[in-house]
Design a protein around this motif. Structure first.
Motif, PDB file in Angstrom:
ATOM      1  N   ARG A  16       0.828  -1.210   0.000  1.00 45.99           N
ATOM      2  CA  ARG A  16       0.000   0.000   0.000  1.00 45.99           C
ATOM      3  C   ARG A  16       0.861   1.258   0.000  1.00 45.99           C
ATOM      4  NH1 ARG A  16      -3.124   0.866   4.300  1.00 45.99           N
ATOM      5  NH2 ARG A  16      -2.328  -0.840   5.565  1.00 45.99           N
ATOM      6  N   VAL A  17       2.038   1.153   0.594  1.00 45.91           N
ATOM      7  CA  VAL A  17       3.039   2.219   0.454  1.00 45.91           C
ATOM      8  C   VAL A  17       4.331   1.561   0.013  1.00 45.91           C
ATOM      9  CG1 VAL A  17       4.431   3.952   1.639  1.00 45.91           C
ATOM     10  CG2 VAL A  17       2.019   3.711   2.207  1.00 45.91           C
ATOM     11  N   GLU A  18       4.869   2.043  -1.086  1.00 47.03           N
ATOM     12  CA  GLU A  18       6.150   1.513  -1.554  1.00 47.03           C
ATOM     13  C   GLU A  18       7.261   2.393  -0.985  1.00 47.03           C
ATOM     14  OE1 GLU A  18       6.058  -1.219  -3.113  1.00 47.03           O
ATOM     15  OE2 GLU A  18       4.187  -1.284  -4.257  1.00 47.03           O
ATOM     16  N   THR A  19       8.349   1.760  -0.561  1.00 47.08           N
ATOM     17  CA  THR A  19       9.500   2.536  -0.102  1.00 47.08           C
ATOM     18  C   THR A  19      10.754   2.024  -0.806  1.00 47.08           C
ATOM     19  OG1 THR A  19       9.798   1.005   1.754  1.00 47.08           O
ATOM     20  CG2 THR A  19       8.535   3.019   2.192  1.00 47.08           C
ATOM     21  N   TYR A  20      11.645   2.941  -1.094  1.00 46.83           N
ATOM     22  CA  TYR A  20      12.892   2.588  -1.772  1.00 46.83           C
ATOM     23  C   TYR A  20      14.064   3.218  -1.022  1.00 46.83           C
ATOM     24  CZ  TYR A  20       9.366   1.766  -5.326  1.00 46.83           C
ATOM     25  OH  TYR A  20       8.237   1.353  -5.987  1.00 46.83           O
ATOM     26  N   LEU A  21      15.046   2.419  -0.697  1.00 47.82           N
ATOM     27  CA  LEU A  21      16.280   2.886  -0.049  1.00 47.82           C
ATOM     28  C   LEU A  21      15.967   3.656   1.231  1.00 47.82           C
ATOM     29  CD1 LEU A  21      18.029   4.235  -3.273  1.00 47.82           C
ATOM     30  CD2 LEU A  21      18.531   2.078  -2.126  1.00 47.82           C
ATOM     31  N   LEU A  22      14.958   3.226   1.964  1.00 49.64           N
ATOM     32  CA  LEU A  22      14.463   4.064   3.053  1.00 49.64           C
ATOM     33  C   LEU A  22      15.007   3.684   4.429  1.00 49.64           C
ATOM     34  CD1 LEU A  22      12.565   6.515   2.754  1.00 49.64           C
ATOM     35  CD2 LEU A  22      10.890   5.154   3.994  1.00 49.64           C
ATOM     36  N   ASP A  23      15.547   2.470   4.572  1.00 54.32           N
ATOM     37  CA  ASP A  23      15.892   1.992   5.904  1.00 54.32           C
ATOM     38  C   ASP A  23      16.725   2.983   6.723  1.00 54.32           C
ATOM     39  OD1 ASP A  23      14.439  -0.224   5.532  1.00 54.32           O
ATOM     40  OD2 ASP A  23      16.141  -1.567   5.089  1.00 54.32           O
ATOM     41  N   ASP A  24      17.766   3.519   6.100  1.00 49.05           N
ATOM     42  CA  ASP A  24      18.651   4.440   6.830  1.00 49.05           C
ATOM     43  C   ASP A  24      18.539   5.862   6.275  1.00 49.05           C
ATOM     44  OD1 ASP A  24      19.746   3.984   4.376  1.00 49.05           O
ATOM     45  OD2 ASP A  24      21.822   3.944   5.072  1.00 49.05           O
ATOM     46  N   ALA A  25      17.458   6.127   5.508  1.00 48.18           N
ATOM     47  CA  ALA A  25      17.383   7.415   4.802  1.00 48.18           C
ATOM     48  C   ALA A  25      17.164   8.567   5.776  1.00 48.18           C
ATOM     49  CB  ALA A  25      16.278   7.386   3.760  1.00 48.18           C
ATOM     50  N   GLU A  26      17.875   9.651   5.490  1.00 51.03           N
ATOM     51  CA  GLU A  26      17.775  10.884   6.263  1.00 51.03           C
ATOM     52  C   GLU A  26      16.832  11.853   5.561  1.00 51.03           C
ATOM     53  OE1 GLU A  26      21.171  13.450   8.608  1.00 51.03           O
ATOM     54  OE2 GLU A  26      21.597  12.762   6.608  1.00 51.03           O
ATOM     55  N   VAL A  27      16.819  11.777   4.233  1.00 49.34           N
ATOM     56  CA  VAL A  27      15.956  12.645   3.425  1.00 49.34           C
ATOM     57  C   VAL A  27      15.192  11.790   2.428  1.00 49.34           C
ATOM     58  CG1 VAL A  27      17.480  14.635   3.646  1.00 49.34           C
ATOM     59  CG2 VAL A  27      17.770  13.080   1.711  1.00 49.34           C
ATOM     60  N   ALA A  28      13.993  12.264   2.048  1.00 52.72           N
ATOM     61  CA  ALA A  28      13.188  11.480   1.112  1.00 52.72           C
ATOM     62  C   ALA A  28      12.283  12.368   0.282  1.00 52.72           C
ATOM     63  CB  ALA A  28      12.346  10.454   1.875  1.00 52.72           C
ATOM     64  N   ILE A  29      11.918  11.833  -0.875  1.00 54.14           N
ATOM     65  CA  ILE A  29      10.877  12.420  -1.717  1.00 54.14           C
ATOM     66  C   ILE A  29       9.641  11.538  -1.570  1.00 54.14           C
ATOM     67  CG2 ILE A  29      10.160  12.424  -4.158  1.00 54.14           C
ATOM     68  CD1 ILE A  29      12.694  13.917  -4.844  1.00 54.14           C
ATOM     69  N   VAL A  30       8.479  12.169  -1.420  1.00 51.65           N
ATOM     70  CA  VAL A  30       7.204  11.447  -1.501  1.00 51.65           C
ATOM     71  C   VAL A  30       6.541  11.888  -2.793  1.00 51.65           C
ATOM     72  CG1 VAL A  30       5.028  10.890  -0.377  1.00 51.65           C
ATOM     73  CG2 VAL A  30       6.970  11.614   0.994  1.00 51.65           C
ATOM     74  N   ALA A  31       6.154  10.925  -3.621  1.00 51.50           N
ATOM     75  CA  ALA A  31       5.562  11.284  -4.912  1.00 51.50           C
ATOM     76  C   ALA A  31       4.602  10.201  -5.360  1.00 51.50           C
ATOM     77  CB  ALA A  31       6.665  11.485  -5.956  1.00 51.50           C
ATOM     78  N   LEU A  32       3.905  10.495  -6.451  1.00 49.31           N
ATOM     79  CA  LEU A  32       2.981   9.554  -7.089  1.00 49.31           C
ATOM     80  C   LEU A  32       3.376   9.406  -8.557  1.00 49.31           C
ATOM     81  CD1 LEU A  32      -0.306  11.110  -5.660  1.00 49.31           C
ATOM     82  CD2 LEU A  32       0.476   8.784  -5.152  1.00 49.31           C
ATOM     83  N   GLY A  33       2.996   8.292  -9.145  1.00 46.50           N
ATOM     84  CA  GLY A  33       3.166   8.107 -10.587  1.00 46.50           C
ATOM     85  C   GLY A  33       4.602   7.833 -11.003  1.00 46.50           C
ATOM     86  N   SER A  34       4.873   8.075 -12.287  1.00 47.49           N
ATOM     87  CA  SER A  34       6.166   7.713 -12.861  1.00 47.49           C
ATOM     88  C   SER A  34       7.319   8.471 -12.198  1.00 47.49           C
ATOM     89  CB  SER A  34       6.160   7.978 -14.364  1.00 47.49           C
ATOM     90  OG  SER A  34       5.804   9.329 -14.613  1.00 47.49           O
TER      91      SER A  34
END
Lengths: 187, 413
Positions: free
Chosen positions: B259-277
């Protein structure tokens, strides 16, 4: 990653060409993208189609690319489109024209420092003489095979036969001849 | 009996073709459609499958998208498996009937090829239509590429038709970027796909003449609220069903959806949240930033936009090392913060770890979103994280020409 940008007019088959190339490449196990920007474009309007090819899944969805190959399948667009946009020091150009290479380059200032990376063929004439109408997309693929060395001619012809399988044999044969001629004639 | 369609193990399909094949394999009974760019090829494809005997169904031509969704509601109430496709202005014209479909609990599948809303007229991709329909009571699944458009369309029938759910489902894909981009797709063979989707189980179907039923009745203050609350509960409760069906799909294909996909998030300090391509483009940016600049960047992507994964967004943020998040909205917010920013912020606010969150409006009308721009945004988040406060306006515009536009300064220090 290999990136290819097509300069075409809507109706000249750049999308079909890009998708055909994508299908051939995908069959070898590589990952591909084939896309184009059109929609409001009417037949004859300038447009771009694009290919990306890589060994790993392609997750870059930006339209902009730094092309390794620029394929110009309409002679007029070599003058009116920004065909060297976002190019690289090694970008190869394959341009359809009735002119000899030197004459074409003399008329296009952007190409004058890239003479060894410009290749020409008359894909319009080849398609008219083989397929019977102006359809420069498949001959351009033949030229691309020669310049890039992506596939040997025989292997590429076999793959393209499968891509074109839905067409009558006569049309498949004509396209095979167009590809072969372009492969041999591109300079 | 429909003819079998010849499908290779690996196909090179664009998102539209992938979605049309999923509609065919689900053996949709009725598609009522009024085609619109860039989703036209989906219903065009279904029409040709009907004409050539590859699907045992009806293509209903109508005079507008309002009529298209109305005919879909009617066909679904009659007891059929129903689907259609639309985009942009067509979606807007359907809006009234979208609420009817969900309120009447008709599990219609709508493949939405996301496109900007006029004016100015624009055929390219953004999420204006997706955002417009977000409160319409439908389940919203979001595909980031052609393979996912195929997979999620098959899943959509299973989810919507599940007897504990019985809600309509939208499957979104980006106009042109996904719909018109051919990539490698691994489809299922017809039998396997149909077996996964299963036979349609009608509920209170109007064509059962032995048992008369009413659909779309009127209720005033006496019952309307109870109906709407039940509908909301059904949406909330669909979360577990969605997870079960994603698990079944993984067992069948090996392809995993959350329901929520995460990529490279385990130790991430910063992230982008987005939808689509853009999710995939941002993934590439995070990978490159980690490799080249040692910035611990990741990506968070709601796969299910409705029911909004408030629970899982909290799980992702709570106890994580996340310090700064950029919430990317590909829709003009019309005088507010972007919807994704608001929803992510609300979820983050209820956690112990409240990262700095900023909002980017981007990609409107198909404006290109590059890896370089995604990297720039992630690096800006790193600057917020290092400073311990937001160093830019809270709402900014990405990829906009002209003078820099931004709104609201932080009050946190």
């Amino acid at each position: 990653m290999v990136e290819i940008r097509w300069h075409s007019r809507a109706g000249q088959g750049a999308v079909t060409g890009a998708k055909g190339l994508g299908t051939v490449v995908a069959a070898t196990g590589k990952e591909v993208q084939a896309y184009a920007l059109y929609g409001s474009a009417k037949r004859g309007a300038a447009m771009n189609a694009y290919n990306r090819i890589d060994d790993k899944p392609i997750i870059n969805h930006a339209t902009k690319m730094n092309p390794d190959y620029v394929l110009v399948i309409d002679p007029g667009l070599a003058y009116t489109d920004d065909i060297t946009k976002n190019d690289k020091p090694a970008t190869q150009y394959i341009i359809t024209t009735h002119l000899p290479k030197e004459k074409l380059i003399a008329r296009i200032p952007a190409l004058q420092d890239k003479t060894d990376r410009v290749h020409v063929l008359d894909a319009i004439a080849i398609s008219k003489e083989t397929i019977g109408r102006s359809m420069p997309n498949t001959p351009m693929l033949g030229a691309l095979m020669k310049i890039s060395g992506m596939f040997p001619l025989d292997a590429f012809l076999e793959s393209m036969k499968k891509v074109l399988a839905k067409f009558p044999q006569k049309i498949i044969d004509a396209n095979m001849e167009a590809i072969t001629r372009a492969y041999n004639e591109v300079k | 009996m429909a003819k079998k369609f010849e499908i290779n193990e690996i196909e090179v399909w664009d998102g539209n073709y992938a979605a049309s094949q999923a509609l065919r394999q689900a053996q949709v009974d009725v598609v009522a459609a009024y085609p619109i760019t860039p989703s036209t090829p989906i219903v065009e494809g279904y029409g040709s499958y009907v004409a050539n005997g590859y699907v045992d169904g009806e293509f209903v031509m109508v005079e507008s998208e309002h009529a298209a969704m109305s005919a879909c509601v009617g066909a679904a109430a009659a007891g059929g498996r129903v689907a259609t496709a639309t985009s942009s202005q067509g979606f807007a014209l359907m809006a009234e009937v979208l609420y009817q479909a969900s309120g009447m609990r008709q599990p219609i599948v709508l493949t939405v090829v996301n496109r900007a809303l006029a004016s100015p007229l624009n055929v390219r991709g953004d999420h204006s239509d997706m955002y417009m329909g977000r409160d319409a009571g439908w389940i919203n699944l979001d595909a980031f590429n052609a393979q996912e458009a195929y997979d999620l369309t098959l899943c959509a029938f299973r989810i919507g038709e599940h007897l504990d759910v019985r809600l309509p489902v939208m499957v979104h894909q980006d106009g042109f970027t996904t719909s018109h981009k051919a990539q490698k797709v691994n489809p299922l063979q017809d039998e396997a796909a149909y077996k996964f989707v299963g036979d349609y189980v009608p509920v209170d179907e109007m064509l059962d003449f032995t048992r008369a039923v009413t659909h779309g009745a009127q209720t005033e203050e006496d019952w309307h609220f109870e109906h709407k609350a039940k509908q909301h509960k059904a949406l909330m409760d669909s979360r577990t069903v969605i997870e079960e069906i994603f698990a079944d799909f993984k067992a069948l294909t090996g392809r995993e959806y959350k329901r929520v996909e995460t990529y490279l998030l385990d130790d991430a300090e910063v992230a982008i949240v987005a939808l689509g391509s853009s999710v995939e483009t941002a993934r590439l940016a995070a990978e490159e930033l980690r490799k080249d600049e040692g910035i611990k960047a990741g990506v968070i992507a709601p796969r299910v936009f409705r029911p909004f994964p408030f629970d899982l967004i909290r799980d992702v943020i709570d106890g994580s090392p996340l310090k700064a998040i950029a919430a990317m909205d590909k829709s003009a917010p019309g005088g507010a913060m972007g919807a994704l920013f608001n929803e992510i912020s609300a979820a983050a606010y209820t956690t112990q770890n409240r990262p700095l969150i900023t909002n980017f409006i981007y990609g409107l009308g198909g404006r290109d979103f590059s890896v370089e721009e995604a990297k720039r945004i992630l690096k800006e988040q790193k600057a917020h994280a290092d400073a311990g406060h937001i160093t830019t306006p809270i709402q900014q515009f990405s990829g906009l020409r002209g003078p820099k536009l931004g709104f609201f300064e932080t009050k946190r220090s």
